[in-house]
Design a protein around this motif. Structure first.
Motif, short mmCIF file in Angstrom:
data_model
loop_
_atom_site.label_atom_id
_atom_site.label_comp_id
_atom_site.label_asym_id
_atom_site.label_seq_id
_atom_site.Cartn_x
_atom_site.Cartn_y
_atom_site.Cartn_z
N ASP A 1 0.57 -1.17 0.33
CA ASP A 1 -0.15 -0.18 0.30
C ASP A 1 0.86 1.09 0.12
N GLN A 2 0.34 2.35 0.71
CA GLN A 2 1.66 3.42 0.83
C GLN A 2 2.79 3.24 1.47
N MET A 3 2.78 1.92 1.44
CA MET A 3 4.29 1.63 2.32
C MET A 3 5.53 1.36 1.14
N ALA A 4 4.93 0.93 0.11
CA ALA A 4 5.08 -0.03 -1.41
C ALA A 4 6.37 1.20 -2.10
N TYR A 5 5.56 2.25 -2.44
CA TYR A 5 6.34 4.10 -2.74
C TYR A 5 7.89 3.32 -1.78
N PHE A 6 7.62 3.64 -0.51
CA PHE A 6 8.86 3.60 0.17
C PHE A 6 9.72 2.41 0.55
N ALA A 7 9.44 1.52 -0.34
CA ALA A 7 10.09 0.31 -0.31
C ALA A 7 10.66 0.68 -1.55
N VAL B 1 15.74 -9.17 5.27
CA VAL B 1 14.43 -8.77 4.98
C VAL B 1 14.24 -7.63 5.92
N ILE B 2 13.89 -6.63 5.42
CA ILE B 2 13.87 -5.72 5.83
C ILE B 2 11.94 -5.51 5.38
N THR B 3 11.27 -5.19 6.61
CA THR B 3 10.14 -4.85 5.74
C THR B 3 9.87 -3.35 6.87
N LEU B 4 8.85 -2.53 6.30
CA LEU B 4 8.35 -0.83 6.25
C LEU B 4 6.81 -1.37 6.78
N SER B 5 6.54 -0.51 7.79
CA SER B 5 4.74 -0.63 8.23
C SER B 5 4.61 0.80 9.02
N ALA B 6 3.34 1.20 8.30
CA ALA B 6 2.95 1.80 9.51
C ALA B 6 0.64 0.98 9.79
N GLY B 7 1.00 0.89 11.11
CA GLY B 7 0.42 0.51 11.92
C GLY B 7 0.02 -1.07 12.00
N ARG B 8 -1.14 -1.08 11.39
CA ARG B 8 -1.41 -2.93 11.82
C ARG B 8 -0.58 -3.53 10.40
N ALA B 9 0.17 -3.88 10.06
CA ALA B 9 1.03 -4.88 9.59
C ALA B 9 0.34 -6.11 8.26
N HIS B 10 0.40 -5.75 7.19
CA HIS B 10 -0.17 -6.35 6.42
C HIS B 10 0.67 -7.90 6.64
N PRO B 11 -0.73 -8.61 6.23
CA PRO B 11 0.08 -10.32 6.50
C PRO B 11 0.87 -10.80 5.54
N LEU B 12 1.60 -9.84 4.83
CA LEU B 12 2.73 -10.38 3.40
C LEU B 12 3.33 -10.38 4.38
N LEU B 13 3.50 -9.13 5.29
CA LEU B 13 5.19 -8.75 5.96
C LEU B 13 5.22 -9.82 6.61
N ALA C 1 17.11 -16.15 7.76
CA ALA C 1 17.47 -14.75 6.89
C ALA C 1 17.44 -13.96 8.22
N ARG C 2 18.16 -13.38 7.80
CA ARG C 2 18.78 -11.86 9.11
C ARG C 2 17.51 -11.21 9.25
N THR C 3 16.40 -10.46 9.86
CA THR C 3 15.38 -9.50 9.72
C THR C 3 15.32 -8.01 10.61
N LEU C 4 14.79 -7.40 9.69
CA LEU C 4 14.80 -5.99 10.21
C LEU C 4 13.73 -5.74 10.36
N ALA C 5 12.44 -5.07 11.22
CA ALA C 5 11.26 -4.12 11.20
C ALA C 5 11.42 -3.17 10.93
N ILE C 6 10.89 -2.06 10.02
CA ILE C 6 10.88 -0.67 10.47
C ILE C 6 9.49 -0.23 10.63
N SER C 7 9.08 0.47 11.79
CA SER C 7 7.87 0.24 12.03
C SER C 7 7.12 1.25 12.60
N ASP C 8 6.06 2.14 12.75
CA ASP C 8 5.36 3.29 13.82
C ASP C 8 4.66 2.86 14.77
N ALA C 9 4.35 0.73 15.37
CA ALA C 9 4.12 0.03 16.06
C ALA C 9 4.01 -0.94 16.85
N THR C 10 4.87 0.03 17.93
CA THR C 10 6.23 -1.29 17.99
C THR C 10 5.69 -2.12 18.64
#
Length: 199
Positions: A66-72, A109-121, A133-142
């Protein structure tokens, strides 16, 4: 009637800027606060670990829907300047799922999310765990599902007086990660970027 932003109330110091009570200026003031809150909640350990993981990864899988697709997608050209190959996954369409399927133990693997994360993430995080694989989540929801599953996480503030979440702090965080990688070997990266610009 104008308000001061940039110095805590009642403390001396140079005023960063003064704002009137308009919607336009309120949005700018909120973005400034978002940057401050994001920086305040970062720890040296978290930021150093994320930068080191970026620098060490032969390739990355970056997910944002969604909106995070642009930033990815916007991360890919920046990472290419640093000689980091990135696969971008922005939907559940066939090509994106094929890229997701190429995750292995050498992928960050890096995920970008805002609010509730999409099931794909969340699905990507589980797959990354199975493939070591190593993983990094970047999110506005702790408390995001991706943050809970990730090895590393970075928080950004997205408060906004508008109908949209603010992405200013997210962009600053992404740029800071890239600069962190660049600063680990400035000479090599500078030469590569110079050669790229001459093409």
């Amino acid at each position: 009637d104008r308000a001061t932003v940039g110095c805590p109330e009642g403390t001396p110091g140079r005023m960063l800027f003064a704002i009137a009570h308009s919607e336009f200026e309120a949005s700018l003031a909120t973005d400034h606060s978002n940057l401050e809150e994001t920086a305040r909640k970062l720890t040296q350990e978290n930021s150093d670990e994320a930068v080191a993981a970026h620098d060490a990864a032969p390739r990355e899988g970056i997910l944002g829907t969604d909106q995070m697709a642009y930033f990815a997608s916007s991360m890919r050209p920046t990472l290419s300047l640093l000689d980091i190959r990135a696969e971008i996954v922005t939907s559940t369409a066939g090509p994106s799922l094929q890229r997701l399927g190429r995750i292995d133990e050498q992928t960050l693997v890096i995920t970008l999310s805002a609010g509730r994360a999409h099931p794909l993430l969340a699905r990507a995080m589980k797959l990354a765990g199975h493939r070591e694989a190593r993983t990094l989540a970047i999110s506005d929801a702790t408390l995001s599902d991706t943050v809970k599953q990730a090895e590393m996480s970075l928080y950004y503030s997205s408060n906004s007086p508008s109908f949209l979440r603010s992405n200013t702090a997210l962009m600053a965080l992404v740029h800071a990660l890239a600069h962190g990688v660049y600063s680990r070997d400035e000479d090599a990266h500078r030469d590569r970027i110079r050669a790229y610009k001459l093409k």
